[in-house]
Design an enzyme around this catalytic site. Structure first.
Site, PDB file in Angstrom:
ATOM      1  N   SER A 136       0.852  -1.179   0.000  1.00 55.82           N
ATOM      2  CA  SER A 136       0.000   0.000   0.000  1.00 55.82           C
ATOM      3  C   SER A 136       0.894   1.237   0.000  1.00 55.82           C
ATOM      4  CB  SER A 136      -0.935  -0.048   1.210  1.00 55.82           C
ATOM      5  OG  SER A 136      -1.875   1.002   1.185  1.00 55.82           O
ATOM      6  N   TYR A 150      -5.567   6.991  -8.095  1.00 49.44           N
ATOM      7  CA  TYR A 150      -4.591   6.189  -7.365  1.00 49.44           C
ATOM      8  C   TYR A 150      -4.977   6.087  -5.893  1.00 49.44           C
ATOM      9  CZ  TYR A 150      -0.083   4.728  -5.404  1.00 49.44           C
ATOM     10  OH  TYR A 150       0.898   4.057  -4.727  1.00 49.44           O
ATOM     11  N   LYS A 154      -5.963   2.577  -3.703  1.00 48.69           N
ATOM     12  CA  LYS A 154      -5.241   2.149  -2.510  1.00 48.69           C
ATOM     13  C   LYS A 154      -6.101   2.227  -1.251  1.00 48.69           C
ATOM     14  CE  LYS A 154      -1.277   1.054  -4.372  1.00 48.69           C
ATOM     15  NZ  LYS A 154      -0.775  -0.338  -4.341  1.00 48.69           N
TER      16      LYS A 154
END
Length: 286
Positions: A136, A150, A154
């Site tokens: 992560s 993005y 995550k």
């Protein structure tokens, strides 16, 4: 462990993934490494022989993932550490991103990790042990303009992994979210994609975040990535991951990298302050 473990590492052809594979092999473990580019790990194959199995894999292909994970288990007889490392950064203001750009980001960073986890879990449950490490980022705690897709991928990785960790704990399986800061890889180069259709209205945002009113072309991004970096080397992250999987009671979350702890603390402080605007909300005391 007194016997060799078997690692399954995605995105191992370069950068962090390659560093994880090298560290595991150097520790005497076996590694099943997935790559997108043929020949990317030929030097490691020559050095470590049968301890390393390299296979081409697109983690967005669920059926291929299941086949490759089963093949790795068949070759080595067990799977001990699963490292979901494959991923990239999609840069662009939310308004700018087209459907293909958003779907590709989610397919790789989120769904790829889900498919690999799903494929590995039956083997881990059967042997009563295992450790899934999700690569992560501090960007899964806070957000940054132009990194919305993005960040979303995550944050979602952390969400499903937290639920999964509670689901599988009774089977002797650990899950760790490795929240990484900046490392000297090509993440900002060939592993980063920029919105294909920039919206002029966001020029000032790009200037503030990227230092330029537009997005760099491929050559500019590659040149920037090859420049001198102040980030830590991937080997530092690899050593941290090895230490974590050696722990009998590994953490659910691990912050890794210079400055990463401060980044997480800042992001959590921002969120605390936002909640604190609600007079009915009281931050839990220590």
């Amino acid at each position: 462990m007194t016997t060799a473990r078997t690692w399954f590492i995605t995105g191992a052809g370069r950068g962090l993934g390659r560093a994880f594979a090298e560290a595991a092999l150097a520790a005497g473990d076996h590694v099943a490494a997935t790559v997108r580019t043929p020949g990317a790990l030929d030097d490691l194959t020559e050095a470590y022989g049968s301890a390393l199995a390299v296979v081409e894999l697109d983690v967005t292909d669920r059926s291929a993932v299941r086949a490759v994970v089963a093949e790795a288990h068949g070759r080595f007889g067990r799977l001990d550490v699963i490292v979901n490392n494959a991923g990239y950064g999609q840069i662009g203001a939310i308004e700018e991103l087209d459907e293909d750009e958003v779907r590709a980001q989610i397919d790789t960073n989120l769904l790829g990790a889900i498919w690999v986890s799903q494929a590995a879990l039956p083997f881990l449950r059967a042997q009563g042990s295992g450790h899934i490490v999700q690569i992560s980022t501090v960007g899964a705690v806070g957000t940054l303009p132009l990194f919305g897709a993005y960040n979303a991928s995550k944050w979602a990785l952390e969400g499903f992994s937290g639920a999964m960790a509670d689901e599988v704990a009774g089977f002797g399986i650990h899950v760790t979210l490795a929240e990484l800061g900046g490392f000297a890889t090509d993440w900002a180069g060939s592993s980063m994609r920029f919105a294909a259709s920039p919206e002029p209205a966001y020029g000032t945002v790009r200037e503030a975040v990227l230092g330029m009113p537009g997005y760099p072309d491929a050559a500019m991004a590659a040149a920037a990535a090859e420049g001198e970096s102040t980030d830590e080397q991937p080997e530092v992250a690899a050593a941290a991951i090895l230490a974590i999987v050696d722990e009998p009671a590994p953490p659910r979350r691990a912050i890794i990298g210079a400055g990463a702890h401060d980044m997480v603390a800042t992001a959590l402080a921002w969120r605390r302050d936002e909640y604190a605007r609600d007079p009915a909300f009281h931050w839990p005391s220590a």
